[in-house]
Design a protein around this motif. Structure first.
Motif, PDB file in Angstrom:
ATOM      1  N   ALA A  78      41.754  37.152  37.989  1.00  0.00           N
ATOM      2  CA  ALA A  78      40.823  38.210  38.383  1.00  0.00           C
ATOM      3  C   ALA A  78      39.375  37.742  38.333  1.00  0.00           C
ATOM      4  O   ALA A  78      38.990  36.950  37.476  1.00  0.00           O
ATOM      5  CB  ALA A  78      41.003  39.416  37.478  1.00  0.00           C
ATOM      6  N   ARG A  79      38.604  38.260  39.266  1.00  0.00           N
ATOM      7  CA  ARG A  79      37.149  38.099  39.282  1.00  0.00           C
ATOM      8  C   ARG A  79      36.541  39.491  39.148  1.00  0.00           C
ATOM      9  O   ARG A  79      37.172  40.488  39.501  1.00  0.00           O
ATOM     10  CB  ARG A  79      36.687  37.501  40.607  1.00  0.00           C
ATOM     11  N   ASP A  80      35.315  39.572  38.682  1.00  0.00           N
ATOM     12  CA  ASP A  80      34.662  40.875  38.604  1.00  0.00           C
ATOM     13  C   ASP A  80      34.726  41.576  39.953  1.00  0.00           C
ATOM     14  O   ASP A  80      34.469  40.963  40.994  1.00  0.00           O
ATOM     15  CB  ASP A  80      33.206  40.726  38.171  1.00  0.00           C
ATOM     16  N   GLY A  81      35.086  42.841  39.914  1.00  0.00           N
ATOM     17  CA  GLY A  81      35.195  43.648  41.125  1.00  0.00           C
ATOM     18  C   GLY A  81      36.594  43.702  41.694  1.00  0.00           C
ATOM     19  O   GLY A  81      36.899  44.589  42.489  1.00  0.00           O
ATOM     20  N   ASP A  82      37.464  42.765  41.312  1.00  0.00           N
ATOM     21  CA  ASP A  82      38.853  42.810  41.772  1.00  0.00           C
ATOM     22  C   ASP A  82      39.543  44.033  41.182  1.00  0.00           C
ATOM     23  O   ASP A  82      39.099  44.596  40.184  1.00  0.00           O
ATOM     24  CB  ASP A  82      39.620  41.554  41.351  1.00  0.00           C
ATOM     25  N   VAL A  83      40.639  44.434  41.790  1.00  0.00           N
ATOM     26  CA  VAL A  83      41.403  45.578  41.312  1.00  0.00           C
ATOM     27  C   VAL A  83      42.779  45.119  40.875  1.00  0.00           C
ATOM     28  O   VAL A  83      43.259  44.062  41.298  1.00  0.00           O
ATOM     29  CB  VAL A  83      41.487  46.682  42.391  1.00  0.00           C
ATOM     30  N   GLY A  84      43.398  45.901  40.009  1.00  0.00           N
ATOM     31  CA  GLY A  84      44.705  45.505  39.520  1.00  0.00           C
ATOM     32  C   GLY A  84      45.427  46.672  38.883  1.00  0.00           C
ATOM     33  O   GLY A  84      44.943  47.804  38.875  1.00  0.00           O
ATOM     34  N   ALA A  87      48.689  47.742  31.859  1.00  0.00           N
ATOM     35  CA  ALA A  87      49.404  48.674  30.991  1.00  0.00           C
ATOM     36  C   ALA A  87      48.475  49.098  29.864  1.00  0.00           C
ATOM     37  O   ALA A  87      47.884  48.247  29.191  1.00  0.00           O
ATOM     38  CB  ALA A  87      50.661  48.032  30.427  1.00  0.00           C
ATOM     39  N   VAL A  88      48.339  50.410  29.680  1.00  0.00           N
ATOM     40  CA  VAL A  88      47.495  50.973  28.626  1.00  0.00           C
ATOM     41  C   VAL A  88      48.296  52.072  27.935  1.00  0.00           C
ATOM     42  O   VAL A  88      48.712  53.031  28.591  1.00  0.00           O
ATOM     43  CB  VAL A  88      46.186  51.560  29.200  1.00  0.00           C
ATOM     44  N   VAL A  93      48.392  51.729  34.906  1.00  0.00           N
ATOM     45  CA  VAL A  93      47.263  52.371  35.566  1.00  0.00           C
ATOM     46  C   VAL A  93      46.538  51.365  36.455  1.00  0.00           C
ATOM     47  O   VAL A  93      46.519  50.161  36.185  1.00  0.00           O
ATOM     48  CB  VAL A  93      46.266  52.976  34.547  1.00  0.00           C
ATOM     49  N   ALA A  94      45.927  51.889  37.504  1.00  0.00           N
ATOM     50  CA  ALA A  94      45.069  51.070  38.354  1.00  0.00           C
ATOM     51  C   ALA A  94      43.750  50.849  37.619  1.00  0.00           C
ATOM     52  O   ALA A  94      43.287  51.723  36.881  1.00  0.00           O
ATOM     53  CB  ALA A  94      44.844  51.771  39.687  1.00  0.00           C
ATOM     54  N   ARG A 116      46.240  42.277  29.997  1.00  0.00           N
ATOM     55  CA  ARG A 116      46.790  41.361  30.985  1.00  0.00           C
ATOM     56  C   ARG A 116      47.158  42.183  32.210  1.00  0.00           C
ATOM     57  O   ARG A 116      47.829  43.212  32.100  1.00  0.00           O
ATOM     58  CB  ARG A 116      48.040  40.678  30.424  1.00  0.00           C
ATOM     59  N   ALA A 117      46.704  41.745  33.365  1.00  0.00           N
ATOM     60  CA  ALA A 117      47.017  42.459  34.605  1.00  0.00           C
ATOM     61  C   ALA A 117      48.443  42.171  35.023  1.00  0.00           C
ATOM     62  O   ALA A 117      48.926  41.030  34.931  1.00  0.00           O
ATOM     63  CB  ALA A 117      46.067  42.049  35.710  1.00  0.00           C
ATOM     64  N   LEU A 118      49.124  43.212  35.457  1.00  0.00           N
ATOM     65  CA  LEU A 118      50.469  43.060  35.993  1.00  0.00           C
ATOM     66  C   LEU A 118      50.411  42.571  37.441  1.00  0.00           C
ATOM     67  O   LEU A 118      51.339  41.914  37.910  1.00  0.00           O
ATOM     68  CB  LEU A 118      51.209  44.395  35.912  1.00  0.00           C
TER      69      LEU A 118
END
Length: 122
Positions: A78-84, A87-88, A93-94, A116-118
């Protein structure tokens, strides 16, 4: 960056939660519109009004649903501004990458966590 992420977070922090118009997924889609000029929620924005309806729309698989709906390429990091999707507290959640953490919309404001982004799109 077309829109500044910090400004976007501050501007939207206090919007009242509303399924289908101000929730975790639409909040991220609105960022995509501001940042890239594309709306990954164009086909389903405003078509649900509860968590149960959202789960019905996604089939209970937010990552798979957004893989089909998001027109951005998948990224390995991921870079700043990316979306993903993260788990929270047991919920997927997005979220938006911001300063090495993930920002996500909550019913009352915005949470920012290390996670950690899924899956990541950008």
């Amino acid at each position: 960056m077309a829109a500044q992420l910090g400004d976007y977070i501050l501007r939207t922090w206090h919007l009242p939660w509303s399924w289908g118009s101000v929730d975790c997924t639409i909040w991220v889609a609105d960022w995509c519109v501001a940042h890239w000029g594309i709306d990954p929620a164009d086909g389903w924005r405003g078509t649900y009004s509860s968590e149960a309806e959202m789960r019905g729309l996604t089939g209970g698989d937010l990552v798979g649903f957004l893989d089909r709906e998001c027109c951005l390429p998948v990224r390995g990091a991921a870079r700043d501004g990316d979306v993903g999707v993260i788990a929270v507290a047991g919920h997927r959640v997005a979220a938006i990458r911001h300063g090495g953490k993930w920002a996500f919309r909550k019913p009352h404001g915005v949470g920012i966590v290390r996670a950690r982004a899924l899956r990541i799109w950008g």
